[in-house]
Every structure is written in C-alpha cells, then in structure tokens.
Enzyme design. Structure first.
Site, mmCIF file in Angstrom:
data_model
loop_
_atom_site.group_PDB
_atom_site.id
_atom_site.type_symbol
_atom_site.label_atom_id
_atom_site.label_comp_id
_atom_site.label_asym_id
_atom_site.label_seq_id
_atom_site.Cartn_x
_atom_site.Cartn_y
_atom_site.Cartn_z
ATOM 1 N N ARG A 43 -90.372 -15.467 -52.990
ATOM 2 C CA ARG A 43 -90.937 -17.339 -53.771
ATOM 3 C C ARG A 43 -91.251 -18.169 -52.354
ATOM 4 N NH1 ARG A 43 -85.820 -19.395 -57.355
ATOM 5 N NH2 ARG A 43 -86.814 -21.424 -56.226
ATOM 6 N N LYS A 82 -76.598 -19.211 -60.357
ATOM 7 C CA LYS A 82 -76.888 -19.602 -61.099
ATOM 8 C C LYS A 82 -77.896 -18.199 -62.126
ATOM 9 C CE LYS A 82 -78.913 -24.018 -59.504
ATOM 10 N NZ LYS A 82 -78.722 -23.975 -58.772
ATOM 11 N N ARG A 94 -83.637 -13.348 -49.996
ATOM 12 C CA ARG A 94 -83.808 -13.707 -51.563
ATOM 13 C C ARG A 94 -85.350 -12.189 -51.949
ATOM 14 N NH1 ARG A 94 -82.420 -17.765 -55.842
ATOM 15 N NH2 ARG A 94 -83.962 -18.808 -55.316
ATOM 16 N N ARG A 148 -80.766 -31.965 -63.115
ATOM 17 C CA ARG A 148 -80.278 -31.957 -62.188
ATOM 18 C C ARG A 148 -80.584 -33.299 -60.909
ATOM 19 N NH1 ARG A 148 -82.778 -26.322 -60.662
ATOM 20 N NH2 ARG A 148 -83.170 -26.422 -58.057
ATOM 21 N N ARG A 170 -84.634 -28.392 -49.626
ATOM 22 C CA ARG A 170 -83.965 -28.466 -50.865
ATOM 23 C C ARG A 170 -82.988 -28.242 -50.821
ATOM 24 N NH1 ARG A 170 -85.271 -22.423 -53.030
ATOM 25 N NH2 ARG A 170 -84.648 -22.692 -54.296
HETATM 26 P P1 AMP Z 1 -85.103 -23.170 -58.988
HETATM 27 O O1 AMP Z 1 -85.748 -21.962 -59.581
HETATM 28 O O2 AMP Z 1 -84.440 -23.420 -59.717
HETATM 29 O O3 AMP Z 1 -84.702 -23.062 -57.433
HETATM 30 O O4 AMP Z 1 -86.277 -24.457 -59.091
HETATM 31 C C1 AMP Z 1 -87.208 -24.224 -58.857
HETATM 32 C C2 AMP Z 1 -88.032 -25.267 -58.228
HETATM 33 O O5 AMP Z 1 -88.374 -25.753 -59.604
HETATM 34 C C3 AMP Z 1 -86.878 -26.674 -57.978
HETATM 35 O O6 AMP Z 1 -86.669 -26.347 -55.983
HETATM 36 C C4 AMP Z 1 -88.095 -27.445 -58.048
HETATM 37 O O7 AMP Z 1 -88.656 -28.354 -57.424
HETATM 38 C C5 AMP Z 1 -87.832 -27.331 -59.412
HETATM 39 N N1 AMP Z 1 -87.631 -27.704 -60.481
HETATM 40 C C6 AMP Z 1 -86.216 -26.764 -60.968
HETATM 41 N N2 AMP Z 1 -85.365 -27.196 -62.040
HETATM 42 C C7 AMP Z 1 -85.544 -28.565 -62.012
HETATM 43 C C8 AMP Z 1 -85.269 -29.819 -62.477
HETATM 44 N N3 AMP Z 1 -84.320 -30.274 -63.405
HETATM 45 N N4 AMP Z 1 -85.825 -31.489 -62.370
HETATM 46 C C9 AMP Z 1 -86.628 -30.884 -61.940
HETATM 47 N N5 AMP Z 1 -87.483 -29.819 -60.951
HETATM 48 C C10 AMP Z 1 -86.928 -28.911 -60.739
#
Ligand code: AMP
Length: 213
Positions: free
Chosen positions: A159, A13, A126, A87, A170
């Site tokens: 990360r 994404k 990554r 999400r 996750r």
């Molecule tokens: P990402 O970079 O999209 O993989 O997001 C990293 C982390 O941010 C996720 O594992 C969640 O802990 C938090 N996160 C991102 N987007 C959301 C969301 N819409 N709702 C809740 N937590 C989020």
C-alpha cells in the site's frame, strides 16, 4: 451482535476483523477498504478522500460518516463489525446518533493494542493481494511464490501509505486523534482491551473469548 474494533494502524484489526466476522457470520465493515474501493471507482467521495489517504491523514468526518451510515443502513440485521470507524471522538458521537436513529446498538467494543515497534514492523512488511485483498507479510507470513498470492494467484503489492514516512505520520495521527477514543469508550458496557502484540492465532483466541463472553 454489533461490534467495534479499534486500535492503532498495524495492530491487526483488518486480519482479526475478517476472521471474527466469518466465525460469527457478521458483515465486516472496514472503513479503509470502503474508502479504497471509492478511490478505485473514482466516486465523488473517493476523489475527495484520496489526497488525505495518500498523506496518512484522516479523511474528513463528513465524508466517512455518511459512507458508513449508508453501509450500516444497508445491513440485513445479521450483525456487523466496524473496523477503522470511528477513528476520533467526533465520529464516535456521530455513530451514537446514527445508531439511535436506526434503533441499533453496539454490543462489544474491543480495543486492540501492541507496542509501536510491532506496529511499524507489521505495516512496513505488509503485502496485499490486488485481486482478493488477502494480506501477507514479507517476514512473518511470506507467500509461497514471491510477489504472488497463495490463495488466488493475484499480484501482491505494498500500500502507498505503508511507506515508512507515511507510517510515521499515521501513528502520529493515531496518537493525537484516535487514542482519545479510549477515554470515550473504556467505561462503556461491553468494552474490552486486548493485547494484540502476540501471534495471530493467540490474538484470535483472545478476541473470540472477548466477543463470546
Ligand atoms: P486503514 O485501511 O484502516 O489503515 O485506513 C487507511 C486510511 O483510510 C487511513 O490512513 C485514513 O486516511 C483513511 N481512513 C480509514 N478510516 C477512517 C476514518 N474512520 N476516518 C477518517 N479516515 C479514515
């Protein structure tokens, strides 16, 4: 044009969202990036979010909904791409309310999916540049000089939530909380399902087609 891009962690994404946003001149509103910036700047929301993020859990809806609303309101009308928000179904409902309050609508909802094995490989290999945020992969797109960004020379890092134990969690959170979004969105106008298991360029071509249809 306003878009939603959703799918499991590691499906691409962020990478595809960045490419499509620059192709169409959209603002790329990536919830994970917004949260990581808040954690780095130690804002009140960032301090609340950190422990959830480190554990691979979703940050509470109240925190993320108001953060994304601030960003959407600040947009200048050129269009935005939501990546990583909503999400869960509660966030999707909150988004609908927020959009109607601001006389906005979503034109395309793209669900990206790939086999779980691909997702785990992509996430665990990554590497991200600390300076410019550009992404590499140890195996599939390694930097020319190990540990350093090809684009800006910044330091690459993994990360914290891309560690194997957190990845497994996750994916579980995704299956339980985010996958139900498919039922919520799949009959809505503008919905498109994209097979994102292939090479980056092929996925981008298919995404472009979906968006420009
Ligand atoms: P990402 O970079 O999209 O993989 O997001 C990293 C982390 O941010 C996720 O594992 C969640 O802990 C938090 N996160 C991102 N987007 C959301 C969301 N819409 N709702 C809740 N937590 C989020």
């Amino acid at each position: 044009m306003n878009l939603i891009l959703f799918g499991p962690p590691g499906v691409g994404k962020g990478t595809q969202g960045e490419k499509i946003s620059s192709e169409y001149g959209l603002s790329h509103l990536a919830m994970g990036d917004i949260l990581r910036a808040a954690v780095r700047d130690q804002t009140e929301a960032g301090i609340r979010a950190k422990s959830f993020m480190d554990a691979g859990k979703l940050v509470p809806d109240t925190v993320v909904v108001s953060m994304i609303e601030d960003r959407i309101i600040a947009e200048d009308g050129k269009g935005f791409l939501l990546d990583g928000f909503p999400r869960n179904v509660a966030q999707a409902r909150a988004l609908d309310v927020m959009l109607s309050q601001h006389a906005l609508k979503i034109d395309r909802i793209v669900f990206m999916d790939a086999p779980e094995e691909n997702l785990i490989n992509r996430l665990s290999g990554r590497l991200i540049c600390r300076a410019c945020g550009f992404g590499f992969h140890r195996q599939y797109s390694p930097p020319l000089k190990s540990g350093w960004c090809d684009r800006c020379g910044g330091e690459l890092y993994q990360r914290d939530d891309d560690r194997e134990d957190v990845i497994a969690h996750r994916l579980e959170v995704y299956r339980e909380q985010t996958a139900p979004l498919l039922d919520f969105y799949q009959h809505q106008k503008g919905f498109f399902k994209l097979d994102a298991g292939g090479k980056m360029d092929a996925v981008f071509a298919a995404l472009k087609e979906a968006v420009s249809e």
